[in-house]
Design a protein around this motif. Sequence first.
Motif, PDB file in Angstrom:
ATOM      1  N   MET A   1       0.822  -1.194   0.000  1.00 35.34           N
ATOM      2  CA  MET A   1       0.000   0.000   0.000  1.00 35.34           C
ATOM      3  C   MET A   1       0.866   1.258   0.000  1.00 35.34           C
ATOM      4  O   MET A   1       0.511   2.264  -0.605  1.00 35.34           O
ATOM      5  CB  MET A   1      -0.935  -0.036   1.218  1.00 35.34           C
ATOM      6  CG  MET A   1      -1.882   1.103   1.286  1.00 35.34           C
ATOM      7  SD  MET A   1      -3.073   0.984  -0.026  1.00 35.34           S
ATOM      8  CE  MET A   1      -4.166   2.275   0.388  1.00 35.34           C
ATOM      9  N   ALA A   2       1.998   1.187   0.691  1.00 35.16           N
ATOM     10  CA  ALA A   2       2.881   2.352   0.756  1.00 35.16           C
ATOM     11  C   ALA A   2       3.465   2.659  -0.616  1.00 35.16           C
ATOM     12  O   ALA A   2       3.642   3.834  -0.969  1.00 35.16           O
ATOM     13  CB  ALA A   2       3.993   2.110   1.763  1.00 35.16           C
ATOM     14  N   TYR A   3       3.763   1.605  -1.408  1.00 35.48           N
ATOM     15  CA  TYR A   3       4.286   1.823  -2.755  1.00 35.48           C
ATOM     16  C   TYR A   3       3.259   2.551  -3.632  1.00 35.48           C
ATOM     17  O   TYR A   3       3.615   3.424  -4.428  1.00 35.48           O
ATOM     18  CB  TYR A   3       4.662   0.501  -3.425  1.00 35.48           C
ATOM     19  CG  TYR A   3       5.902  -0.146  -2.871  1.00 35.48           C
ATOM     20  CD1 TYR A   3       7.107   0.537  -2.834  1.00 35.48           C
ATOM     21  CD2 TYR A   3       5.866  -1.449  -2.403  1.00 35.48           C
ATOM     22  CE1 TYR A   3       8.238  -0.046  -2.330  1.00 35.48           C
ATOM     23  CE2 TYR A   3       7.000  -2.049  -1.901  1.00 35.48           C
ATOM     24  CZ  TYR A   3       8.183  -1.348  -1.862  1.00 35.48           C
ATOM     25  OH  TYR A   3       9.317  -1.933  -1.376  1.00 35.48           O
ATOM     26  N   ILE A   4       2.016   2.188  -3.477  1.00 37.63           N
ATOM     27  CA  ILE A   4       0.961   2.800  -4.289  1.00 37.63           C
ATOM     28  C   ILE A   4       0.780   4.268  -3.921  1.00 37.63           C
ATOM     29  O   ILE A   4       0.684   5.132  -4.798  1.00 37.63           O
ATOM     30  CB  ILE A   4      -0.357   2.011  -4.137  1.00 37.63           C
ATOM     31  CG1 ILE A   4      -0.188   0.618  -4.749  1.00 37.63           C
ATOM     32  CG2 ILE A   4      -1.509   2.751  -4.786  1.00 37.63           C
ATOM     33  CD1 ILE A   4      -1.357  -0.299  -4.529  1.00 37.63           C
ATOM     34  N   LEU A   5       0.743   4.569  -2.641  1.00 31.68           N
ATOM     35  CA  LEU A   5       0.597   5.964  -2.216  1.00 31.68           C
ATOM     36  C   LEU A   5       1.804   6.804  -2.617  1.00 31.68           C
ATOM     37  O   LEU A   5       1.655   7.943  -3.092  1.00 31.68           O
ATOM     38  CB  LEU A   5       0.381   6.031  -0.705  1.00 31.68           C
ATOM     39  CG  LEU A   5      -0.940   5.470  -0.198  1.00 31.68           C
ATOM     40  CD1 LEU A   5      -0.969   5.502   1.322  1.00 31.68           C
ATOM     41  CD2 LEU A   5      -2.093   6.253  -0.769  1.00 31.68           C
ATOM     42  N   LEU A   6       2.987   6.252  -2.442  1.00 35.31           N
ATOM     43  CA  LEU A   6       4.197   6.977  -2.817  1.00 35.31           C
ATOM     44  C   LEU A   6       4.277   7.159  -4.332  1.00 35.31           C
ATOM     45  O   LEU A   6       4.665   8.226  -4.818  1.00 35.31           O
ATOM     46  CB  LEU A   6       5.424   6.233  -2.299  1.00 35.31           C
ATOM     47  CG  LEU A   6       6.741   6.988  -2.291  1.00 35.31           C
ATOM     48  CD1 LEU A   6       6.635   8.237  -1.443  1.00 35.31           C
ATOM     49  CD2 LEU A   6       7.843   6.091  -1.770  1.00 35.31           C
ATOM     50  N   GLY A   7       3.892   6.131  -5.076  1.00 37.52           N
ATOM     51  CA  GLY A   7       3.880   6.237  -6.531  1.00 37.52           C
ATOM     52  C   GLY A   7       2.883   7.262  -7.029  1.00 37.52           C
ATOM     53  O   GLY A   7       3.175   8.035  -7.944  1.00 37.52           O
ATOM     54  N   ILE A  70       6.668   3.403 -11.877  1.00 37.55           N
ATOM     55  CA  ILE A  70       7.370   2.174 -11.451  1.00 37.55           C
ATOM     56  C   ILE A  70       6.914   1.759 -10.069  1.00 37.55           C
ATOM     57  O   ILE A  70       6.658   0.568  -9.801  1.00 37.55           O
ATOM     58  CB  ILE A  70       8.895   2.404 -11.510  1.00 37.55           C
ATOM     59  CG1 ILE A  70       9.359   2.518 -12.963  1.00 37.55           C
ATOM     60  CG2 ILE A  70       9.652   1.292 -10.793  1.00 37.55           C
ATOM     61  CD1 ILE A  70      10.787   2.972 -13.131  1.00 37.55           C
ATOM     62  N   LEU A  71       6.786   2.719  -9.161  1.00 35.60           N
ATOM     63  CA  LEU A  71       6.308   2.390  -7.810  1.00 35.60           C
ATOM     64  C   LEU A  71       4.885   1.870  -7.827  1.00 35.60           C
ATOM     65  O   LEU A  71       4.528   0.968  -7.048  1.00 35.60           O
ATOM     66  CB  LEU A  71       6.434   3.603  -6.896  1.00 35.60           C
ATOM     67  CG  LEU A  71       7.849   3.968  -6.467  1.00 35.60           C
ATOM     68  CD1 LEU A  71       7.844   5.279  -5.697  1.00 35.60           C
ATOM     69  CD2 LEU A  71       8.444   2.860  -5.616  1.00 35.60           C
ATOM     70  N   LEU A  72       4.042   2.415  -8.695  1.00 33.72           N
ATOM     71  CA  LEU A  72       2.667   1.890  -8.814  1.00 33.72           C
ATOM     72  C   LEU A  72       2.662   0.453  -9.334  1.00 33.72           C
ATOM     73  O   LEU A  72       1.878  -0.385  -8.867  1.00 33.72           O
ATOM     74  CB  LEU A  72       1.841   2.788  -9.728  1.00 33.72           C
ATOM     75  CG  LEU A  72       1.337   4.090  -9.117  1.00 33.72           C
ATOM     76  CD1 LEU A  72       0.658   4.945 -10.173  1.00 33.72           C
ATOM     77  CD2 LEU A  72       0.391   3.820  -7.981  1.00 33.72           C
ATOM     78  N   LEU A  73       3.527   0.169 -10.282  1.00 35.62           N
ATOM     79  CA  LEU A  73       3.615  -1.212 -10.790  1.00 35.62           C
ATOM     80  C   LEU A  73       4.141  -2.167  -9.723  1.00 35.62           C
ATOM     81  O   LEU A  73       3.658  -3.297  -9.602  1.00 35.62           O
ATOM     82  CB  LEU A  73       4.509  -1.269 -12.042  1.00 35.62           C
ATOM     83  CG  LEU A  73       3.877  -0.707 -13.307  1.00 35.62           C
ATOM     84  CD1 LEU A  73       4.904  -0.655 -14.420  1.00 35.62           C
ATOM     85  CD2 LEU A  73       2.684  -1.527 -13.715  1.00 35.62           C
ATOM     86  N   ILE A  74       5.123  -1.718  -8.961  1.00 33.47           N
ATOM     87  CA  ILE A  74       5.636  -2.555  -7.875  1.00 33.47           C
ATOM     88  C   ILE A  74       4.537  -2.798  -6.835  1.00 33.47           C
ATOM     89  O   ILE A  74       4.363  -3.923  -6.351  1.00 33.47           O
ATOM     90  CB  ILE A  74       6.861  -1.886  -7.212  1.00 33.47           C
ATOM     91  CG1 ILE A  74       8.057  -1.931  -8.160  1.00 33.47           C
ATOM     92  CG2 ILE A  74       7.220  -2.569  -5.894  1.00 33.47           C
ATOM     93  CD1 ILE A  74       9.249  -1.124  -7.679  1.00 33.47           C
ATOM     94  N   GLY A  75       3.773  -1.754  -6.545  1.00 35.11           N
ATOM     95  CA  GLY A  75       2.683  -1.899  -5.569  1.00 35.11           C
ATOM     96  C   GLY A  75       1.568  -2.793  -6.081  1.00 35.11           C
ATOM     97  O   GLY A  75       0.901  -3.485  -5.313  1.00 35.11           O
ATOM     98  N   ALA A  76       1.371  -2.811  -7.385  1.00 35.08           N
ATOM     99  CA  ALA A  76       0.307  -3.653  -7.941  1.00 35.08           C
ATOM    100  C   ALA A  76       0.666  -5.121  -7.890  1.00 35.08           C
ATOM    101  O   ALA A  76      -0.203  -5.981  -7.719  1.00 35.08           O
ATOM    102  CB  ALA A  76       0.025  -3.239  -9.392  1.00 35.08           C
ATOM    103  N   PHE A  77       1.941  -5.439  -8.054  1.00 37.40           N
ATOM    104  CA  PHE A  77       2.359  -6.849  -8.063  1.00 37.40           C
ATOM    105  C   PHE A  77       2.898  -7.323  -6.715  1.00 37.40           C
ATOM    106  O   PHE A  77       3.302  -8.460  -6.588  1.00 37.40           O
ATOM    107  CB  PHE A  77       3.429  -7.073  -9.141  1.00 37.40           C
ATOM    108  CG  PHE A  77       2.867  -6.915 -10.532  1.00 37.40           C
ATOM    109  CD1 PHE A  77       1.909  -7.777 -11.012  1.00 37.40           C
ATOM    110  CD2 PHE A  77       3.300  -5.876 -11.339  1.00 37.40           C
ATOM    111  CE1 PHE A  77       1.398  -7.636 -12.276  1.00 37.40           C
ATOM    112  CE2 PHE A  77       2.785  -5.719 -12.614  1.00 37.40           C
ATOM    113  CZ  PHE A  77       1.840  -6.599 -13.086  1.00 37.40           C
TER     114      PHE A  77
END
Length: 78
Positions: A1-7, A70-77
Motif C-alpha cells: 500500500m505504501a508503494y501505491i501511495l508513494l507512486g 514504477i512504484l505503482l507497478l511494484i505496488g500492484a504486483f
Amino acid sequence: MAYILLGAAFMFAGLVFMAGAAIWRGQLSGPGSSRSRLPTDTLEPAQRGVRFLGLQVNWPGIALFVLGAILLLIGAFD
C-alpha cells in the motif's frame, strides 16, 4: 500500500512540475514577448513556440512521473 501511495504522490508531483514549467515559462504579454507587428494590447503573443514541451525543461517532471509509475507497478504486483 505504501508503494501505491508513494507512486501516486510522485506521479502527481511530476505532473504538477511539468504543468508549472509550461505555465510559468514567461510572460504572455508585455514588451519583448511578441516578435511580430501585431497590436501589443493582446494577452497572447503571436508566437509562443513549443519549446516548453521539450525534454530539457521537463526532465525532472518526467523522471518523477516515471518513478511514480514504477512504484505503482511494484505496488500492484506486491
